[in-house]
Design a protein around this motif. Sequence first.
Motif, PDB file in Angstrom:
ATOM      1  N   ALA A 166       0.820  -1.207   0.000  1.00  0.00           N
ATOM      2  CA  ALA A 166       0.000   0.000   0.000  1.00  0.00           C
ATOM      3  C   ALA A 166       0.858   1.262   0.000  1.00  0.00           C
ATOM      4  CB  ALA A 166      -0.933   0.006   1.211  1.00  0.00           C
ATOM      5  N   LEU A 167       2.064   1.162   0.544  1.00  0.00           N
ATOM      6  CA  LEU A 167       2.980   2.306   0.555  1.00  0.00           C
ATOM      7  C   LEU A 167       3.801   2.402  -0.726  1.00  0.00           C
ATOM      8  CD1 LEU A 167       4.419   2.109   4.206  1.00  0.00           C
ATOM      9  CD2 LEU A 167       2.716   3.706   3.323  1.00  0.00           C
ATOM     10  N   ASP A 168       3.577   1.473  -1.677  1.00  0.00           N
ATOM     11  CA  ASP A 168       4.351   1.433  -2.928  1.00  0.00           C
ATOM     12  C   ASP A 168       5.853   1.378  -2.659  1.00  0.00           C
ATOM     13  OD1 ASP A 168       2.127   1.503  -4.659  1.00  0.00           O
ATOM     14  OD2 ASP A 168       1.980   3.677  -4.437  1.00  0.00           O
ATOM     15  N   THR A 169       6.245   0.528  -1.752  1.00  0.00           N
ATOM     16  CA  THR A 169       7.648   0.405  -1.366  1.00  0.00           C
ATOM     17  C   THR A 169       8.442  -0.286  -2.472  1.00  0.00           C
ATOM     18  OG1 THR A 169       6.881   0.136   0.909  1.00  0.00           O
ATOM     19  CG2 THR A 169       9.192  -0.370   0.469  1.00  0.00           C
ATOM     20  N   PRO A 170       9.570   0.282  -2.928  1.00  0.00           N
ATOM     21  CA  PRO A 170      10.397  -0.356  -3.965  1.00  0.00           C
ATOM     22  C   PRO A 170      10.900  -1.727  -3.534  1.00  0.00           C
ATOM     23  CG  PRO A 170      11.036   1.939  -3.663  1.00  0.00           C
ATOM     24  CD  PRO A 170      10.085   1.615  -2.555  1.00  0.00           C
ATOM     25  N   LYS A 171      11.216  -2.585  -4.521  1.00  0.00           N
ATOM     26  CA  LYS A 171      11.558  -3.983  -4.256  1.00  0.00           C
ATOM     27  C   LYS A 171      12.667  -4.142  -3.221  1.00  0.00           C
ATOM     28  CE  LYS A 171      14.233  -6.334  -7.021  1.00  0.00           C
ATOM     29  NZ  LYS A 171      14.810  -7.112  -8.155  1.00  0.00           N
ATOM     30  N   GLN A 172      13.815  -3.530  -3.441  1.00  0.00           N
ATOM     31  CA  GLN A 172      14.962  -3.751  -2.548  1.00  0.00           C
ATOM     32  C   GLN A 172      14.659  -3.261  -1.139  1.00  0.00           C
ATOM     33  OE1 GLN A 172      18.928  -1.518  -2.746  1.00  0.00           O
ATOM     34  NE2 GLN A 172      19.483  -3.486  -3.671  1.00  0.00           N
ATOM     35  N   GLU A 173      14.014  -2.097  -1.033  1.00  0.00           N
ATOM     36  CA  GLU A 173      13.675  -1.572   0.284  1.00  0.00           C
ATOM     37  C   GLU A 173      12.631  -2.440   0.965  1.00  0.00           C
ATOM     38  OE1 GLU A 173      11.805   2.418   2.427  1.00  0.00           O
ATOM     39  OE2 GLU A 173      12.272   2.443   0.286  1.00  0.00           O
ATOM     40  N   ARG A 223      19.719 -14.923  -5.745  1.00  0.00           N
ATOM     41  CA  ARG A 223      20.149 -14.799  -7.141  1.00  0.00           C
ATOM     42  C   ARG A 223      18.943 -14.615  -8.057  1.00  0.00           C
ATOM     43  NH1 ARG A 223      24.513 -19.558  -8.101  1.00  0.00           N
ATOM     44  NH2 ARG A 223      24.727 -18.421 -10.082  1.00  0.00           N
ATOM     45  N   ALA A 224      17.844 -15.324  -7.753  1.00  0.00           N
ATOM     46  CA  ALA A 224      16.630 -15.166  -8.560  1.00  0.00           C
ATOM     47  C   ALA A 224      16.029 -13.778  -8.362  1.00  0.00           C
ATOM     48  CB  ALA A 224      15.618 -16.245  -8.176  1.00  0.00           C
ATOM     49  N   GLN A 225      16.028 -13.302  -7.119  1.00  0.00           N
ATOM     50  CA  GLN A 225      15.470 -11.972  -6.829  1.00  0.00           C
ATOM     51  C   GLN A 225      16.186 -10.881  -7.602  1.00  0.00           C
ATOM     52  OE1 GLN A 225      16.025  -8.704  -3.486  1.00  0.00           O
ATOM     53  NE2 GLN A 225      15.559 -10.699  -2.601  1.00  0.00           N
ATOM     54  N   ASP A 226      17.500 -10.977  -7.700  1.00  0.00           N
ATOM     55  CA  ASP A 226      18.282  -9.950  -8.385  1.00  0.00           C
ATOM     56  C   ASP A 226      17.938  -9.855  -9.867  1.00  0.00           C
ATOM     57  OD1 ASP A 226      19.555  -9.351  -6.015  1.00  0.00           O
ATOM     58  OD2 ASP A 226      21.295 -10.625  -6.416  1.00  0.00           O
ATOM     59  N   ARG A 227      17.358 -10.909 -10.421  1.00  0.00           N
ATOM     60  CA  ARG A 227      17.019 -10.927 -11.849  1.00  0.00           C
ATOM     61  C   ARG A 227      15.582 -10.477 -12.118  1.00  0.00           C
ATOM     62  NH1 ARG A 227      19.964 -15.982 -11.348  1.00  0.00           N
ATOM     63  NH2 ARG A 227      21.978 -15.835 -12.408  1.00  0.00           N
ATOM     64  N   MET A 228      14.781 -10.300 -11.065  1.00  0.00           N
ATOM     65  CA  MET A 228      13.371  -9.958 -11.250  1.00  0.00           C
ATOM     66  C   MET A 228      13.149  -8.449 -11.234  1.00  0.00           C
ATOM     67  SD  MET A 228      10.950 -12.661  -9.188  1.00  0.00           S
ATOM     68  CE  MET A 228      11.872 -12.738  -7.660  1.00  0.00           C
TER      69      MET A 228
END
Length: 255
Positions: A166-173, A223-228
């Motif tokens: 709901a806060l539109d938080t970016p993926k890495q954060e 490793r998979a997360q870094d590619r998404m």
Amino acid sequence: MLVLQEFAPQTLLISLAIGLLAGFVKGAIGFALPMIMISGLGSIMAPDLALAALILPTVVMNAAQALRQGVGPALESARHHWIYLALVLGFIGLSAQLVRHLSAQTLFLMIGVPVTLFAVSQLLGWRLSFPPERRRPVEVTVGAIAGFCGGISGVWGPPTVAYLTALDTPKQEAVRVQGVIYGAGAVMLLLAHMRSGIFNTETAPLSALLLLPAGVGMALGFRAQDRMDQTRFRTATLVVLVVAGLNLVRRGVMG
């Protein structure tokens, strides 16, 4: 070692495979390790034992996730979301003492139904959102709900994911914030269930055994997360929620 000695070899192998899968998903999307573990392990052992088994992997994997970008960013995430974090910790400590008083079916349904409804509604296009001036009451309400569910089941991810979405938080954060919140909550869960008797000298070896497959899985998941990209990350998150939630509902209905 009593609990491990009572398991058949195939039960241990299945438990290790569940730990590997849970770690991979955790590394890839930032959460769902305890959900997958309690859902999968709960299919082959008693719910309270499944809850005990997930405790150490949850503590260690969340610490690794929170600190992946370093101590500084993790502390900043904790500062920014300190009210939510405090509520989760407080309610985990309170509700953990209720585990012995709930039936297995009630426990599974309390987790599975809201998880499934949230994930399906998100996949169908519904978005949880609120104006900035309403953030504080939403933060308090969702934090209390997450902590209450966490103490009973070891699962407090879905409300937290809904809040961050709901806060539109970016993926890495979002992944880092989840690591901080879940990591602190996992320590509280450990302490609470040492008190409740769920985590003890008989159940701790099983939990420790699952650290290795969960760690290997999480490394692969990173490793998979870094590619998404952000869209694939969000979709993968919701699909995992649906699968885990439906399995918990099945267990709650069928026993």
